[in-house]
Design an enzyme around this catalytic site. Structure first.
Site, PDB file in Angstrom:
ATOM      1  N   TYR A 235     -39.512  52.023 104.509  1.00 26.24           N
ATOM      2  CA  TYR A 235     -38.255  51.529 103.949  1.00 26.24           C
ATOM      3  C   TYR A 235     -38.319  51.499 102.422  1.00 26.24           C
ATOM      4  CZ  TYR A 235     -34.406  48.380 102.814  1.00 26.24           C
ATOM      5  OH  TYR A 235     -33.266  47.829 102.271  1.00 26.24           O
TER       6      TYR A 235
ATOM      7  N   SER B 164     -33.461  48.303  96.863  1.00 27.04           N
ATOM      8  CA  SER B 164     -33.989  47.066  97.439  1.00 27.04           C
ATOM      9  C   SER B 164     -35.147  46.540  96.606  1.00 27.04           C
ATOM     10  CB  SER B 164     -34.476  47.327  98.866  1.00 27.04           C
ATOM     11  OG  SER B 164     -35.183  46.212  99.372  1.00 27.04           O
TER      12      SER B 164
END
Length: 261
Positions: free
Chosen positions: A164, A154
């Site tokens: 995350y 990501s």
């Protein structure tokens, strides 16, 4: 050898895409359909078995070949069963796309307060899941003379500013490690780092009226948000003969949000 577009074809290849049957308009679905469109037989794998079946049905209705498999990527036995189902249906495995991840359903508490159960669950899915799926698929890839692994990281990992991002940055480390360890066996491993994508999950996390969109409009060199289908070209390059000399790389597909020399 002269390059031609047939080097992007995947006829006779078998691909597993994890996280491909979740929320309707998803990156995983786009990946599965894209691979099928260039000739691959696709194993649509997801914890959501009904969602996986819906995507597999969509591929088959369009003339492709697909099966649905329910899998928990954080469970080793489940990943091994997924690989066995792929081999039983299509004869082996050539491509693994580690797309399954926790994003919306992850803790966004800071490092001081995040519960360790939430921390461990994030790593169990976002990092360990990719490792377990790779380990389940490597023997078949090896027996077929090589393979391609693509991990979904990501733009939020560059830099990581929370759980995350940390889990996705760790996945980059796994990517380079697998690339180095298995490259001599013609098994490549790369990562795709999407920017802000207007998937159903992406819009849950970053709604259209989010202030973060305004930030991205300033930060990105081109547009701030992309559709799931806009990631498929990068995936096909990394999975096809056209990209066989690429390994250990993270390809940013994000409108120029993250720029790395």
């Amino acid at each position: 050898m002269t390059f031609d577009l047939n080097q992007f074809r995947l006829d006779g290849k078998v691909a597993i895409v994890t996280g491909a049957g979740g929320r309707g308009n998803s990156i995983g679905r786009s990946y599965a359909l894209g691979l099928a469109n260039v000739g691959a037989s696709v194993v649509v794998a997801d914890l959501n078995g009904e969602g996986a079946q819906a995507v597999a049905d969509e591929i088959n209705a369009a003339g492709g070949k697909a099966i649905a498999v329910q899998v928990d990527v954080s469970d080793e036995d489940s990943t091994l069963a997924m690989a066995e189902q792929a081999k039983a249906a299509f004869g082996g495995i050539d491509i693994l796309v580690n797309n399954a991840a926790l994003m919306v359903d992850i803790s966004y508490d800071n490092c001081e307060t995040v519960a360790m159960d939430a921390w461990n669950k994030a790593f169990a899915v976002n990092l360990n899941g990719a490792l377990l799926c790779a380990r389940a698929c490597l023997p078949s890839m090896r027996s077929r003379g090589g393979g391609r692994i693509v991990n979904q990281t990501s733009g939020g990992a560059f830099p990581a500013t929370g759980l995350y991002g940390i889990s996705k940055l760790a996945l980059v480390g796994l990517t380079t490690t697998l690339a180095k360890q298995f490259g001599k066996e013609n098994i490549t491993c790369n990562a795709i780092a999407p920017g802000n994508v207007t998937s159903d999950a992406g819009k849950l996390l970053v709604p259209d009226d989010s202030p973060f969109i305004k930030f991205l409009e300033t930060a990105c060199a081109t547009k701030a948000r992309g559709e799931p289908d806009e990631l498929v070209g990068a995936l096909l390059l990394l999975c096809s003969p056209a990209g066989e000399w690429i390994t250990g790389q993270t390809l940013h597909v994000d409108g120029g949000w993250v720029m790395r020399p």
